[in-house]
Design a protein around this motif. Sequence first.
Motif, PDB file in Angstrom:
ATOM      1  N   GLN A  30       0.834  -1.289  -0.021  1.00 48.99           N
ATOM      2  CA  GLN A  30      -0.229   0.066   0.106  1.00 48.99           C
ATOM      3  C   GLN A  30       0.833   1.232  -0.064  1.00 48.99           C
ATOM      4  OE1 GLN A  30      -2.105  -1.224   3.638  1.00 48.99           O
ATOM      5  NE2 GLN A  30      -4.090  -1.226   2.321  1.00 48.99           N
ATOM      6  N   HIS A  31       1.739   1.177   0.758  1.00 54.20           N
ATOM      7  CA  HIS A  31       2.948   2.441   0.566  1.00 54.20           C
ATOM      8  C   HIS A  31       3.387   2.324  -0.537  1.00 54.20           C
ATOM      9  CE1 HIS A  31       6.239   4.941   2.372  1.00 54.20           C
ATOM     10  NE2 HIS A  31       6.995   4.271   1.650  1.00 54.20           N
ATOM     11  N   HIS A  32       3.916   1.690  -1.327  1.00 56.58           N
ATOM     12  CA  HIS A  32       4.541   1.647  -2.603  1.00 56.58           C
ATOM     13  C   HIS A  32       3.314   2.309  -3.614  1.00 56.58           C
ATOM     14  CE1 HIS A  32       7.040   1.155  -5.997  1.00 56.58           C
ATOM     15  NE2 HIS A  32       5.729   0.655  -6.715  1.00 56.58           N
ATOM     16  N   GLU A  33       2.226   1.763  -3.468  1.00 54.46           N
ATOM     17  CA  GLU A  33       1.113   2.201  -4.354  1.00 54.46           C
ATOM     18  C   GLU A  33       0.776   3.337  -4.301  1.00 54.46           C
ATOM     19  OE1 GLU A  33      -2.541   1.719  -6.721  1.00 54.46           O
ATOM     20  OE2 GLU A  33      -0.908   0.541  -6.557  1.00 54.46           O
TER      21      GLU A  33
ATOM     22  N   SER B 137       3.785   5.603  -6.043  1.00 54.33           N
ATOM     23  CA  SER B 137       4.026   5.293  -7.407  1.00 54.33           C
ATOM     24  C   SER B 137       3.011   5.291  -8.386  1.00 54.33           C
ATOM     25  CB  SER B 137       4.999   4.090  -7.467  1.00 54.33           C
ATOM     26  OG  SER B 137       4.544   2.782  -7.048  1.00 54.33           O
ATOM     27  N   ARG B 138       1.945   5.119  -8.095  1.00 57.42           N
ATOM     28  CA  ARG B 138       0.798   4.670  -9.157  1.00 57.42           C
ATOM     29  C   ARG B 138       0.399   5.783 -10.092  1.00 57.42           C
ATOM     30  NH1 ARG B 138      -2.531   5.920  -4.830  1.00 57.42           N
ATOM     31  NH2 ARG B 138      -4.314   7.172  -5.307  1.00 57.42           N
ATOM     32  N   THR B 139      -0.209   5.664 -11.162  1.00 60.21           N
ATOM     33  CA  THR B 139      -0.508   6.636 -12.061  1.00 60.21           C
ATOM     34  C   THR B 139      -1.991   6.308 -12.283  1.00 60.21           C
ATOM     35  OG1 THR B 139       1.286   6.348 -13.581  1.00 60.21           O
ATOM     36  CG2 THR B 139      -0.757   7.040 -14.511  1.00 60.21           C
TER      37      THR B 139
ATOM     38  N   THR C 136      -4.460  12.692 -16.390  1.00 64.20           N
ATOM     39  CA  THR C 136      -3.678  11.808 -15.974  1.00 64.20           C
ATOM     40  C   THR C 136      -2.803  12.306 -14.589  1.00 64.20           C
ATOM     41  OG1 THR C 136      -3.640  10.416 -17.910  1.00 64.20           O
ATOM     42  CG2 THR C 136      -1.866   9.714 -16.417  1.00 64.20           C
ATOM     43  N   ILE C 137      -2.825  11.649 -13.561  1.00 64.08           N
ATOM     44  CA  ILE C 137      -2.053  12.244 -12.559  1.00 64.08           C
ATOM     45  C   ILE C 137      -0.772  11.024 -12.340  1.00 64.08           C
ATOM     46  CG2 ILE C 137      -1.736  13.053 -10.163  1.00 64.08           C
ATOM     47  CD1 ILE C 137      -4.735  14.094 -10.607  1.00 64.08           C
ATOM     48  N   ARG C 138       0.346  11.468 -12.335  1.00 66.58           N
ATOM     49  CA  ARG C 138       1.321  10.390 -12.024  1.00 66.58           C
ATOM     50  C   ARG C 138       2.655  11.020 -11.397  1.00 66.58           C
ATOM     51  NH1 ARG C 138       5.397  11.606 -15.768  1.00 66.58           N
ATOM     52  NH2 ARG C 138       4.551  12.774 -17.728  1.00 66.58           N
ATOM     53  N   PRO C 139       3.482  10.295 -10.992  1.00 68.22           N
ATOM     54  CA  PRO C 139       5.010  10.763 -10.431  1.00 68.22           C
ATOM     55  C   PRO C 139       5.790  11.401 -11.529  1.00 68.22           C
ATOM     56  CG  PRO C 139       4.692   8.806  -9.604  1.00 68.22           C
ATOM     57  CD  PRO C 139       3.598   8.778 -10.550  1.00 68.22           C
TER      58      PRO C 139
ATOM     59  N   GLU D 206      -1.659  12.152   0.398  1.00 71.83           N
ATOM     60  CA  GLU D 206      -1.523  10.595   0.339  1.00 71.83           C
ATOM     61  C   GLU D 206      -0.108  10.178   0.499  1.00 71.83           C
ATOM     62  OE1 GLU D 206      -3.354   6.626  -1.956  1.00 71.83           O
ATOM     63  OE2 GLU D 206      -2.849   8.514  -2.855  1.00 71.83           O
ATOM     64  N   SER D 207       0.702  10.843  -0.259  1.00 66.40           N
ATOM     65  CA  SER D 207       2.219  10.390  -0.460  1.00 66.40           C
ATOM     66  C   SER D 207       2.880  10.638   0.708  1.00 66.40           C
ATOM     67  CB  SER D 207       2.672  11.141  -1.557  1.00 66.40           C
ATOM     68  OG  SER D 207       4.094  10.853  -1.883  1.00 66.40           O
TER      69      SER D 207
END
Length: 182
Positions: free
Chosen positions: A5-8, A11-13, A25-28, A131-132
């Motif tokens: 969940q932490h990684h998600e 890093s998720r798009t 689209t929202i992404r790193p 969230e991050s």
Amino acid sequence: MSSEQHHEALSRTVTEKLRNGQVVTIRPMNRADIDLEREFITNLSPESRHFRFLGGVGAPSETLLQQLTDIDHDQREAFIATTEQESGELEIGVARYALEPAGKAAECAVVIADDWQKQGLGTLLLNRLIESARARGIENLYSIDSAANSRLREVARNMGWDCRTDPEDHTQVIYTRDLTVA
């Protein structure tokens, strides 16, 4: 929060629909986004550039662009919002934070392209940033902004951020958000 969940959270798009029906689209952010960032900053109105950088920034320098896109996703994080145009991907917003040395607070900033403001994108990007930050164990986010930026004040108030005048500069305000409280 589990490791997965932490990684998600970091890093998720995701794709989101704005108030105007447009899909974004929202992404790193990453180093390959330097040309998108250059075009984005260059196309901001003078007022939006002033609010973002708290001063006069014309065409962004290569040094500034490298600093803004060289994200380590540890001490510094950034999420970019894009949409597809006939000419390709277009950056329409970005949210970022930089962690303080103690690791419990981070300064953040959000900027939305002028034509995309008041569509809910700032709220989406701030929520992604929160969230991050929570996934990393950051306890507080803060932002130092122009007191004249009424759009940001409205978004911050609606999202529960505290606001106070900067004691060192009365033309600025400091927004804070305690992330330990839901």
